[in-house]
Design a protein around this motif. Sequence first.
Motif, PDB file in Angstrom:
ATOM      1  N   ALA A 108      64.012 -39.103  54.090  1.00 31.25           N
ATOM      2  CA  ALA A 108      63.308 -38.457  52.994  1.00 31.25           C
ATOM      3  C   ALA A 108      62.577 -37.243  53.539  1.00 31.25           C
ATOM      4  O   ALA A 108      62.547 -36.173  52.938  1.00 31.25           O
ATOM      5  CB  ALA A 108      62.325 -39.422  52.355  1.00 31.25           C
ATOM      6  N   LYS A 109      61.957 -37.438  54.684  1.00 33.77           N
ATOM      7  CA  LYS A 109      61.314 -36.316  55.363  1.00 33.77           C
ATOM      8  C   LYS A 109      61.827 -36.283  56.795  1.00 33.77           C
ATOM      9  O   LYS A 109      62.046 -37.339  57.399  1.00 33.77           O
ATOM     10  CB  LYS A 109      59.793 -36.494  55.381  1.00 33.77           C
ATOM     11  N   PHE A 110      62.041 -35.105  57.302  1.00 37.34           N
ATOM     12  CA  PHE A 110      62.482 -34.958  58.690  1.00 37.34           C
ATOM     13  C   PHE A 110      61.837 -33.683  59.200  1.00 37.34           C
ATOM     14  O   PHE A 110      62.175 -32.598  58.753  1.00 37.34           O
ATOM     15  CB  PHE A 110      64.001 -34.841  58.741  1.00 37.34           C
ATOM     16  N   SER A 111      60.846 -33.817  60.071  1.00 39.75           N
ATOM     17  CA  SER A 111      60.219 -32.576  60.531  1.00 39.75           C
ATOM     18  C   SER A 111      60.110 -32.558  62.044  1.00 39.75           C
ATOM     19  O   SER A 111      60.003 -33.599  62.697  1.00 39.75           O
ATOM     20  CB  SER A 111      58.860 -32.379  59.874  1.00 39.75           C
ATOM     21  N   ILE A 112      60.190 -31.368  62.591  1.00 35.49           N
ATOM     22  CA  ILE A 112      60.089 -31.170  64.047  1.00 35.49           C
ATOM     23  C   ILE A 112      58.964 -30.176  64.301  1.00 35.49           C
ATOM     24  O   ILE A 112      58.937 -29.102  63.695  1.00 35.49           O
ATOM     25  CB  ILE A 112      61.401 -30.619  64.629  1.00 35.49           C
ATOM     26  N   ASP A 113      58.041 -30.551  65.163  1.00 36.21           N
ATOM     27  CA  ASP A 113      56.940 -29.652  65.510  1.00 36.21           C
ATOM     28  C   ASP A 113      57.375 -28.780  66.691  1.00 36.21           C
ATOM     29  O   ASP A 113      57.440 -29.241  67.826  1.00 36.21           O
ATOM     30  CB  ASP A 113      55.697 -30.470  65.866  1.00 36.21           C
ATOM     31  N   LEU A 114      57.660 -27.533  66.395  1.00 34.00           N
ATOM     32  CA  LEU A 114      58.195 -26.674  67.461  1.00 34.00           C
ATOM     33  C   LEU A 114      57.144 -26.320  68.513  1.00 34.00           C
ATOM     34  O   LEU A 114      57.487 -25.876  69.607  1.00 34.00           O
ATOM     35  CB  LEU A 114      58.761 -25.390  66.856  1.00 34.00           C
ATOM     36  N   LEU A 115      55.872 -26.488  68.176  1.00 36.26           N
ATOM     37  CA  LEU A 115      54.857 -26.219  69.193  1.00 36.26           C
ATOM     38  C   LEU A 115      54.841 -27.310  70.253  1.00 36.26           C
ATOM     39  O   LEU A 115      54.447 -27.076  71.391  1.00 36.26           O
ATOM     40  CB  LEU A 115      53.473 -26.105  68.550  1.00 36.26           C
ATOM     41  N   GLU A 116      55.257 -28.525  69.851  1.00 39.10           N
ATOM     42  CA  GLU A 116      55.290 -29.628  70.815  1.00 39.10           C
ATOM     43  C   GLU A 116      56.620 -29.678  71.555  1.00 39.10           C
ATOM     44  O   GLU A 116      56.682 -30.096  72.708  1.00 39.10           O
ATOM     45  CB  GLU A 116      55.085 -30.962  70.084  1.00 39.10           C
ATOM     46  N   CYS A 117      57.670 -29.298  70.855  1.00 36.66           N
ATOM     47  CA  CYS A 117      59.031 -29.439  71.383  1.00 36.66           C
ATOM     48  C   CYS A 117      59.171 -28.707  72.715  1.00 36.66           C
ATOM     49  O   CYS A 117      58.649 -27.609  72.884  1.00 36.66           O
ATOM     50  CB  CYS A 117      60.006 -28.866  70.374  1.00 36.66           C
ATOM     51  N   VAL A 118      59.857 -29.330  73.665  1.00 39.34           N
ATOM     52  CA  VAL A 118      60.098 -28.667  74.941  1.00 39.34           C
ATOM     53  C   VAL A 118      61.538 -28.175  75.056  1.00 39.34           C
ATOM     54  O   VAL A 118      61.967 -27.763  76.119  1.00 39.34           O
ATOM     55  CB  VAL A 118      59.771 -29.610  76.122  1.00 39.34           C
ATOM     56  N   PHE A 119      62.285 -28.246  73.966  1.00 42.52           N
ATOM     57  CA  PHE A 119      63.657 -27.747  73.908  1.00 42.52           C
ATOM     58  C   PHE A 119      64.518 -28.353  75.015  1.00 42.52           C
ATOM     59  O   PHE A 119      65.212 -27.644  75.724  1.00 42.52           O
ATOM     60  CB  PHE A 119      63.687 -26.222  73.939  1.00 42.52           C
ATOM     61  N   CYS A 120      64.401 -29.693  75.162  1.00 42.77           N
ATOM     62  CA  CYS A 120      65.159 -30.374  76.203  1.00 42.77           C
ATOM     63  C   CYS A 120      66.552 -30.733  75.732  1.00 42.77           C
ATOM     64  O   CYS A 120      67.435 -30.971  76.538  1.00 42.77           O
ATOM     65  CB  CYS A 120      64.424 -31.627  76.646  1.00 42.77           C
ATOM     66  N   GLY A 121      66.734 -30.804  74.417  1.00 45.15           N
ATOM     67  CA  GLY A 121      68.045 -31.187  73.918  1.00 45.15           C
ATOM     68  C   GLY A 121      68.258 -32.679  73.887  1.00 45.15           C
ATOM     69  O   GLY A 121      69.360 -33.145  73.563  1.00 45.15           O
ATOM     70  N   GLY A 122      67.250 -33.467  74.174  1.00 49.01           N
ATOM     71  CA  GLY A 122      67.373 -34.930  74.186  1.00 49.01           C
ATOM     72  C   GLY A 122      67.769 -35.477  72.826  1.00 49.01           C
ATOM     73  O   GLY A 122      68.579 -36.399  72.731  1.00 49.01           O
ATOM     74  N   CYS A 123      67.224 -34.885  71.763  1.00 48.36           N
ATOM     75  CA  CYS A 123      67.538 -35.360  70.415  1.00 48.36           C
ATOM     76  C   CYS A 123      69.021 -35.182  70.110  1.00 48.36           C
ATOM     77  O   CYS A 123      69.656 -36.058  69.515  1.00 48.36           O
ATOM     78  CB  CYS A 123      66.677 -34.639  69.394  1.00 48.36           C
TER      79      CYS A 123
END
Lengths: 166, 427
Positions: A108-123
């Motif tokens: 229903a909701k899917f959000s990503i906080d780009l300030l926290e994200c380290v762009f590792c690609g794990g997801c």
Amino acid sequence: MGIKIVPRYGKSLKDRLYLPAIFGGMKTTISHFTKNLIDTSNIKTECYPEMQPNDITDRYRGVHRLTHREDDSVRCVACFMCATACPADCIFIEAVERTDGMAEKMPAKFSIDLLECVFCGGCVEACPCDAIRMDTGIFTFIAEKREDFVLNKEQLLNNTARKEEN
Amino acid sequence: MNIILISVVIVNIILALLFSLGAAPILVWVERRVAGFIQDRLGPNRCNIAGFRLGGLIQSFADMLKLVFKEDFRAGNIKERFIFRIAPVIVFVSAFLSFMVMPFADDLVIGTQTFIMQGLPLDFGVLWFLALAGLSVYGIILGGWSSNNKYSLLGSVRAGAQVISYEVSMTLALVSLLITYGSIHLVDIVNFQSGLIFGFIPAWGIIMQPVAAIIFIITSFAEANRTPFDIAEGESEIVGGYHTEYSAMKFGLFFVGEYVAMSASSALMVTLFFGGYNIPWVGTDTLKEHFDIVMIAIIVLLPLLSYKFGGWILKNNVWPKADDKRNNESKWLIRILVMMNIFVVLLLGSFLFFGVSATTTNIAVAIMQVATFAIKLLLMNFVFVWVRWTLPRFRYDQLQDLGWKVLLPISIANIFVTAIAIVAFGA
Ligand code: SF4
Ligand code: SF4
């Protein structure tokens, strides 16, 4: 076993005078200087943002996107694998039951906080159904408020894969 | 006649200000652009006023403005507030004053009066420079000590040790020079260099005294705290050295002071070793006698050089985005260049046509010598920058080894050789 004799430098008179080596170095730098002064187009610097980088590879991890099914509905099944794998704990999902028979659940909701994200690609690695990708090629993301850096489901679905430009 | 006296003094002071203070933003710009080109990148080129970038020079002014308006922060553990405040002033003022004795041109004769073309009309130039150059390190030592911080203290201790060891060799190298020139008045020294050796080599200091020249150049790099001798700053080892605790315009004074000191060192080098304001092969008297030929030469050469320069501007001064206002700059620069050419050519043409008085010739020769001095000064400053972006920093023990075990013995030996040569062959 062969013995490799490493030549020692710095003992000859020429080396100990320093000056020949210094003049050699100065010759190198001045040749770069004059070459670039006479024709600045020799310099490879790109004047960003007027010139955009053209060497972003396919594997570059940019801002995320959520992929679609054939009928354009969301592919994600809200299994929480990505949120579990995420080392930065920056994926926030709320699941609901899916009624159109495609799958059992959807976000229903899917959000990503780009300030926290380290762009590792794990997801991306963790997702079992290729629902999240980082192939947008967006390498800069700008906002004015902290809240604006949290991408919601609609924004993620609207992001598209980077087009090959040739 | 007093009006002439006052105006010449004012012109001299303005020139000295221009060459020292005015040179600081230009030198910062030169440093950054040259560094960029040497490392195959562009350097600052974006800042503009109404599209005018002047090759990035505007960036220096923006930086200066920024330094002026920044918060002047002082850490709470700094107890010696007065010394902390006065230290950058010492560095700046002594660097600035040491520039004041450099002769920009030969003595100017207007009517019956003779003027020394220096900021301060003193005739003991070399000693003045040495005294003030030695003083400027006090600013560094006091600033580092009063910062009450181990990195700053280390920086100032290094600066002190370095200046002690290098000033010795510098002065000794100067002694052998002064034996050769037989005077400490810088104008005499420059006029000595206007002659020729064997009839075709200019009698510049670097040819008469190559060893002293090399030692002097090396030590003045150390004196001006420039790479490869900038261990007092040593940002890779001791944060920022003596200016770690400084911010805003206090730091700005250190920063500008460094460039003024560099410019002063270059000016002294030009004066002592590269013929000062002399144009090679053309002395002051020759210039005055054949002034017509000189004017014709300028009228022919100036447009040619300007044409080349304009072509260079059109080729290189472009901005990647087509409709940007920065792209209009070249057009205007070319117009200004053309106007300047027309002006100079018309002026010199009228001089040729109507003939010139002795005073006009003298002033024109002085202007040409000032221009020569400026060009040489810029080239010497370029060498400072060039060396900085070529050589890595010395390690502390290597620095002391070089100072005491190499430069000092050589400079003493050089004094003996020079003295023997002077005694044997006459001055
Ligand atoms: S890229 Fe890494 S940090 Fe960013 S959301 Fe995915 S797993 Fe989390
Ligand atoms: S994006 Fe993939 S891993 Fe994350 S919840 Fe959706 S389906 Fe699961």
